[in-house]
Design a protein around this motif. Structure first.
Motif, PDB file in Angstrom:
ATOM      1  N   GLN A 195       0.922  -1.326   0.093  1.00 44.07           N
ATOM      2  CA  GLN A 195      -0.128   0.033   0.140  1.00 44.07           C
ATOM      3  C   GLN A 195       0.905   1.063   0.049  1.00 44.07           C
ATOM      4  N   ARG A 196       1.863   1.212   0.955  1.00 47.02           N
ATOM      5  CA  ARG A 196       2.632   2.394   0.941  1.00 47.02           C
ATOM      6  C   ARG A 196       3.529   2.575  -0.395  1.00 47.02           C
ATOM      7  N   ARG A 197       4.129   1.382  -0.894  1.00 51.00           N
ATOM      8  CA  ARG A 197       4.710   1.628  -2.390  1.00 51.00           C
ATOM      9  C   ARG A 197       3.756   2.268  -3.336  1.00 51.00           C
ATOM     10  N   ALA A 198       2.401   1.527  -3.400  1.00 48.34           N
ATOM     11  CA  ALA A 198       1.746   2.180  -4.359  1.00 48.34           C
ATOM     12  C   ALA A 198       1.252   3.590  -4.157  1.00 48.34           C
ATOM     13  N   ALA A 199       1.201   4.076  -2.994  1.00 51.52           N
ATOM     14  CA  ALA A 199       0.782   5.552  -2.751  1.00 51.52           C
ATOM     15  C   ALA A 199       1.939   6.428  -3.283  1.00 51.52           C
ATOM     16  N   ARG A 200       3.095   5.999  -2.897  1.00 52.56           N
ATOM     17  CA  ARG A 200       4.373   6.801  -3.318  1.00 52.56           C
ATOM     18  C   ARG A 200       4.249   6.728  -4.910  1.00 52.56           C
ATOM     19  N   ARG A 201       4.171   5.637  -5.455  1.00 53.70           N
ATOM     20  CA  ARG A 201       4.155   5.555  -7.043  1.00 53.70           C
ATOM     21  C   ARG A 201       3.136   6.424  -7.629  1.00 53.70           C
ATOM     22  N   LEU A 202       1.871   6.395  -7.067  1.00 55.56           N
ATOM     23  CA  LEU A 202       0.732   7.356  -7.600  1.00 55.56           C
ATOM     24  C   LEU A 202       1.171   8.586  -7.701  1.00 55.56           C
ATOM     25  N   VAL A 203       1.870   9.170  -6.710  1.00 48.20           N
ATOM     26  CA  VAL A 203       2.202  10.597  -6.596  1.00 48.20           C
ATOM     27  C   VAL A 203       3.543  10.666  -7.423  1.00 48.20           C
ATOM     28  N   ASP A 204       4.526  10.147  -6.939  1.00 51.15           N
ATOM     29  CA  ASP A 204       5.827  10.567  -7.272  1.00 51.15           C
ATOM     30  C   ASP A 204       6.040  10.229  -8.774  1.00 51.15           C
ATOM     31  N   GLU A 205       5.464   9.073  -9.186  1.00 51.74           N
ATOM     32  CA  GLU A 205       5.637   8.895 -10.632  1.00 51.74           C
ATOM     33  C   GLU A 205       4.481   8.983 -11.501  1.00 51.74           C
ATOM     34  N   LEU A 206       3.510   9.038 -11.010  1.00 53.46           N
ATOM     35  CA  LEU A 206       2.144   8.931 -11.782  1.00 53.46           C
ATOM     36  C   LEU A 206       1.516  10.254 -11.660  1.00 53.46           C
ATOM     37  N   GLY A 207       1.721  11.266 -10.825  1.00 55.41           N
ATOM     38  CA  GLY A 207       1.713  12.602 -11.007  1.00 55.41           C
ATOM     39  C   GLY A 207       0.107  13.030 -10.227  1.00 55.41           C
ATOM     40  N   ALA A 208      -0.385  12.178  -9.396  1.00 57.46           N
ATOM     41  CA  ALA A 208      -1.541  12.724  -8.585  1.00 57.46           C
ATOM     42  C   ALA A 208      -0.977  13.560  -7.562  1.00 57.46           C
ATOM     43  N   GLY A 209      -1.613  14.562  -6.930  1.00 55.57           N
ATOM     44  CA  GLY A 209      -1.391  15.346  -5.878  1.00 55.57           C
ATOM     45  C   GLY A 209      -1.144  14.584  -4.658  1.00 55.57           C
ATOM     46  N   ALA A 210      -2.309  13.764  -4.275  1.00 52.87           N
ATOM     47  CA  ALA A 210      -1.765  12.863  -3.098  1.00 52.87           C
ATOM     48  C   ALA A 210      -2.558  11.620  -3.485  1.00 52.87           C
ATOM     49  N   ALA A 211      -2.249  10.454  -2.449  1.00 52.72           N
ATOM     50  CA  ALA A 211      -3.062   9.309  -2.977  1.00 52.72           C
ATOM     51  C   ALA A 211      -3.609   8.585  -1.475  1.00 52.72           C
ATOM     52  N   VAL A 212      -4.908   8.127  -1.599  1.00 52.91           N
ATOM     53  CA  VAL A 212      -5.068   7.076  -0.193  1.00 52.91           C
ATOM     54  C   VAL A 212      -5.093   5.850  -0.920  1.00 52.91           C
ATOM     55  N   VAL A 213      -4.424   4.881  -0.484  1.00 50.85           N
ATOM     56  CA  VAL A 213      -4.608   3.539  -0.928  1.00 50.85           C
ATOM     57  C   VAL A 213      -5.449   2.605   0.247  1.00 50.85           C
ATOM     58  N   LYS A 214      -6.696   2.589  -0.039  1.00 53.98           N
ATOM     59  CA  LYS A 214      -7.562   1.916   0.891  1.00 53.98           C
ATOM     60  C   LYS A 214      -7.372   0.411   1.276  1.00 53.98           C
ATOM     61  N   GLY A 215      -7.437   0.202   2.545  1.00 53.89           N
ATOM     62  CA  GLY A 215      -7.240  -1.386   3.035  1.00 53.89           C
ATOM     63  C   GLY A 215      -8.383  -2.151   3.114  1.00 53.89           C
ATOM     64  N   GLY A 216      -9.684  -1.944   2.641  1.00 55.69           N
ATOM     65  CA  GLY A 216     -10.959  -2.560   2.827  1.00 55.69           C
ATOM     66  C   GLY A 216     -10.484  -4.049   2.309  1.00 55.69           C
ATOM     67  N   HIS A 217      -9.941  -4.411   1.144  1.00 59.75           N
ATOM     68  CA  HIS A 217      -9.808  -5.289   0.568  1.00 59.75           C
ATOM     69  C   HIS A 217      -8.472  -6.614   1.043  1.00 59.75           C
ATOM     70  N   LEU A 218      -7.914  -5.986   1.874  1.00 56.17           N
ATOM     71  CA  LEU A 218      -6.605  -6.793   2.511  1.00 56.17           C
ATOM     72  C   LEU A 218      -6.955  -7.185   3.869  1.00 56.17           C
ATOM     73  N   ASP A 219      -6.324  -8.349   4.203  1.00 59.09           N
ATOM     74  CA  ASP A 219      -6.626  -9.130   5.110  1.00 59.09           C
ATOM     75  C   ASP A 219      -6.270  -8.266   6.547  1.00 59.09           C
ATOM     76  N   GLY A 220      -7.144  -8.324   7.543  1.00 56.10           N
ATOM     77  CA  GLY A 220      -6.769  -7.804   8.891  1.00 56.10           C
ATOM     78  C   GLY A 220      -7.454  -6.415   8.930  1.00 56.10           C
ATOM     79  N   GLU A 221      -6.795  -5.591   9.963  1.00 58.46           N
ATOM     80  CA  GLU A 221      -7.644  -4.180  10.165  1.00 58.46           C
ATOM     81  C   GLU A 221      -7.497  -3.616   8.861  1.00 58.46           C
ATOM     82  N   PRO A 222      -8.670  -2.444   8.276  1.00 51.72           N
ATOM     83  CA  PRO A 222      -8.620  -1.783   7.377  1.00 51.72           C
ATOM     84  C   PRO A 222      -7.870  -0.838   7.189  1.00 51.72           C
ATOM     85  N   VAL A 223      -6.603  -0.410   7.267  1.00 54.56           N
ATOM     86  CA  VAL A 223      -5.803   0.494   7.541  1.00 54.56           C
ATOM     87  C   VAL A 223      -5.927   1.219   6.197  1.00 54.56           C
ATOM     88  N   ASP A 224      -5.930   2.304   5.872  1.00 56.52           N
ATOM     89  CA  ASP A 224      -5.737   3.215   4.881  1.00 56.52           C
ATOM     90  C   ASP A 224      -4.532   3.846   4.823  1.00 56.52           C
TER      91      ASP A 224
END
Ligand SMILES: Nc1ncnc2c1ncn2[C@@H]1O[C@H](COP(=O)(O)OP(=O)(O)O)[C@@H](O)[C@H]1O
Ligand SMILES: Cc1ncc(COP(=O)(O)OP(=O)(O)O)c(N)n1
Length: 265
Positions: A158-187
């Motif tokens: 999630q951390r790596r994807a959030a960085r890539r969305l901003v640093d490489e793909l140009g979004a101002g910011a990113a929230v990579v949500k955790g609802g689909h992952l196991d365990g606590e839904p950390v965004d």
């Protein structure tokens, strides 16, 4: 007279009222923001699934957006179901021409029941044309995988994807949500400077239809009211968590979230 904050959602209609335009407008209203809409597609949908999709002609979508912006204006704009490349290109063109700064892009791709809400050919347009204009993009894990081309299965992913969305793909910011992952839904929020993790308790319920729309709409409402991004993201997380926790029990399948409970949080 006190100025009322305004927000525009550009998204699909969900006849069942749990996701899409309906979830967005309910969330805006609950958060004290005046909501306007431009409908991209009409879905025949309920808690059991998507039974039909009827696209609105691109010209009709353009007219709706222009009609709202020319008169009512929008302190913040969000996108949801955009269906196809032509719609993405239209929204990107208008966002650029109008200099829309508070643009929240919820990269809706597939509904919970599996129905595609974005044709696969549109994924590159979303990544290349709309993402660079977004103040913040809010993918779930599968959407983050499509946009970044890398697996998103863990917190580190999630951390790596959030960085890539901003640093490489140009979004101002990113929230990579955790609802689909196991365990606590950390965004995971990344704003180009720091990574912030928003923890949450996982509620065991089948009533999670429209969680992503509700989260991104609450975030849009916060930005429309002038909240700084980290505060708007944290409020949105609280809103959607409460809306999931106090289930309404509507429908025989994945029921809608409880926007009244969200507002109380
Ligand atoms: N069962 C759950 N309990 C608590 N929070 C959840 C649950 N499922 C999702 N969330 C939260 O709801 C929001 C939407 O998440 P997610 O399900 O990942 O997105 P989407 O609806 O776009 O697939 C996120 O803030 C996520 O952490
Ligand atoms: C019209 C419409 N737009 C978006 C969605 C998907 O919403 P989301 O919040 O991701 O919720 P789920 O489909 O995952 O429940 C939709 N279903 N319909």
């Amino acid at each position: 007279m006190v100025k009322t904050a305004t927000a525009l959602t550009i998204a699909g209609s969900d006849s069942g009222g749990g996701a899409g335009i309906q979830a967005d407008l309910k969330t805006f209203q609950m958060l004290g923001v005046y909501g306007a809409s431009a409908i991209t597609a009409v879905t025949a949908q309920n808690t059991l699934g998507v039974h039909g999709i009827y696209d609105i002609p691109v010209e009709g979508i353009a007219l709706q957006i222009e009609a709202v912006l020319d008169d009512i204006g929008a302190d913040a704009v969000k996108t949801g179901m955009l269906s196809k490349p032509e719609v993405i290109e239209l929204v990107a063109r208008i966002a650029e021409q109008r200099g829309i700064k508070r643009l929240v892009v919820d990269p809706v791709m597939v509904a919970k029941g599996g129905a595609r809400l974005l044709v696969p050919e549109a994924e590159s347009a979303l990544r290349d044309k709309l993402l660079p204009l977004a103040a913040v993009v809010t993918p779930n894990a599968p959407e983050a995988e499509v946009l970044t081309g890398r697996a998103v299965r863990s917190r580190e992913d999630q951390r790596r994807a959030a960085r890539r969305l901003v640093d490489e793909l140009g979004a101002g910011a990113a929230v990579v949500k955790g609802g689909h992952l196991d365990g606590e839904p950390v965004d995971v929020l990344y704003d180009g400077r720091e990574l912030v993790e928003l923890p949450g308790e996982r509620y065991v319920t089948r009533h999670t239809h429209g969680t992503g729309c509700t989260f991104s709409a609450a975030l849009t409402a916060g930005l429309a009211k002038g909240q700084p991004l980290p505060e708007a993201v944290a409020s949105a997380k609280r809103f959607v968590a409460a809306a999931i926790r106090e289930e309404l029990g509507i429908g025989g399948g994945h029921g809608p979230t409880n926007h009244w409970a969200g507002a109380r949080a």
